[in-house]
Design a protein around this motif. Structure first.
Motif, PDB file in Angstrom:
ATOM      1  N   THR A  70       0.850  -1.192   0.000  1.00 54.62           N
ATOM      2  CA  THR A  70       0.000   0.000   0.000  1.00 54.62           C
ATOM      3  C   THR A  70       0.887   1.244   0.000  1.00 54.62           C
ATOM      4  O   THR A  70       2.110   1.151   0.157  1.00 54.62           O
ATOM      5  N   GLY A  71       0.280   2.408  -0.121  1.00 56.37           N
ATOM      6  CA  GLY A  71       1.001   3.672  -0.062  1.00 56.37           C
ATOM      7  C   GLY A  71       1.651   3.909   1.285  1.00 56.37           C
ATOM      8  O   GLY A  71       2.580   4.725   1.397  1.00 56.37           O
ATOM      9  N   SER A  72       1.197   3.221   2.316  1.00 58.59           N
ATOM     10  CA  SER A  72       1.783   3.366   3.656  1.00 58.59           C
ATOM     11  C   SER A  72       2.741   2.210   3.981  1.00 58.59           C
ATOM     12  O   SER A  72       2.999   1.917   5.135  1.00 58.59           O
ATOM     13  N   ASN A  73       3.247   1.559   2.935  1.00 58.47           N
ATOM     14  CA  ASN A  73       4.244   0.491   3.068  1.00 58.47           C
ATOM     15  C   ASN A  73       3.762  -0.722   3.864  1.00 58.47           C
ATOM     16  O   ASN A  73       4.543  -1.365   4.548  1.00 58.47           O
ATOM     17  N   GLN A  74       2.489  -1.040   3.754  1.00 57.91           N
ATOM     18  CA  GLN A  74       1.928  -2.244   4.365  1.00 57.91           C
ATOM     19  C   GLN A  74       1.629  -3.255   3.256  1.00 57.91           C
ATOM     20  O   GLN A  74       1.210  -2.880   2.166  1.00 57.91           O
ATOM     21  N   THR A  75       1.853  -4.535   3.529  1.00 52.87           N
ATOM     22  CA  THR A  75       1.474  -5.538   2.542  1.00 52.87           C
ATOM     23  C   THR A  75      -0.044  -5.622   2.463  1.00 52.87           C
ATOM     24  O   THR A  75      -0.750  -5.274   3.407  1.00 52.87           O
ATOM     25  N   THR A  76      -0.542  -6.082   1.321  1.00 55.26           N
ATOM     26  CA  THR A  76      -1.984  -6.140   1.131  1.00 55.26           C
ATOM     27  C   THR A  76      -2.399  -7.388   0.357  1.00 55.26           C
ATOM     28  O   THR A  76      -1.666  -7.848  -0.520  1.00 55.26           O
ATOM     29  N   ALA A 122      -5.293  -7.263  -1.195  1.00 53.09           N
ATOM     30  CA  ALA A 122      -6.317  -6.682  -2.065  1.00 53.09           C
ATOM     31  C   ALA A 122      -6.106  -7.063  -3.531  1.00 53.09           C
ATOM     32  O   ALA A 122      -4.980  -7.187  -4.008  1.00 53.09           O
ATOM     33  N   GLU A 157      -7.537  -5.657  -7.208  1.00 52.88           N
ATOM     34  CA  GLU A 157      -8.283  -4.625  -7.930  1.00 52.88           C
ATOM     35  C   GLU A 157      -8.265  -4.978  -9.406  1.00 52.88           C
ATOM     36  O   GLU A 157      -7.259  -5.456  -9.933  1.00 52.88           O
ATOM     37  N   SER A 164     -13.366  -4.297  -7.253  1.00 54.48           N
ATOM     38  CA  SER A 164     -12.568  -5.103  -6.336  1.00 54.48           C
ATOM     39  C   SER A 164     -12.817  -6.566  -6.608  1.00 54.48           C
ATOM     40  O   SER A 164     -13.948  -6.981  -6.842  1.00 54.48           O
TER      41      SER A 164
END
Length: 92
Positions: free
Chosen positions: A9-15, A17, A19, A30
């Protein structure tokens, strides 16, 4: 369609998700979240074979997007786990 599968993510967290961009209409939607894994959607590899989307992560499990696109089904496991590998469809 173009699928964006996991990553960061933009906050450096894995995801986990997923899309999906419909390239004909330009509309985003999604998809079903990726299966849980040690790195939570980071470092996956994917390919299309026989009109179906496959993905594999660090666990070595290979998952296929369900025919109705509601979730992921485990189809096999690699002999050796891989990280930042490539999946290649040799035939349909």
């Amino acid at each position: 369609r173009l699928f964006f599968l996991g990553g960061m993510t933009g906050s450096n967290q894995t995801t986990l998700a997923v899309e999906v961009l419909d390239t004909a209409s330009g509309q985003w939607s999604s998809g079903p979240a990726l299966p849980q894994g040690k790195l939570q959607g980071f470092g996956n590899s994917a390919c299309v074979a026989g009109g179906r989307l496959y993905i594999s992560g660090l666990s070595g499990e290979v998952h296929r997007l369900a025919a109705d696109e509601s979730g992921w089904e485990t189809v096999t496991k690699l002999r050796q786990r891989r990280f930042f590998h490539r999946l290649i469809a040799l035939t349909d």
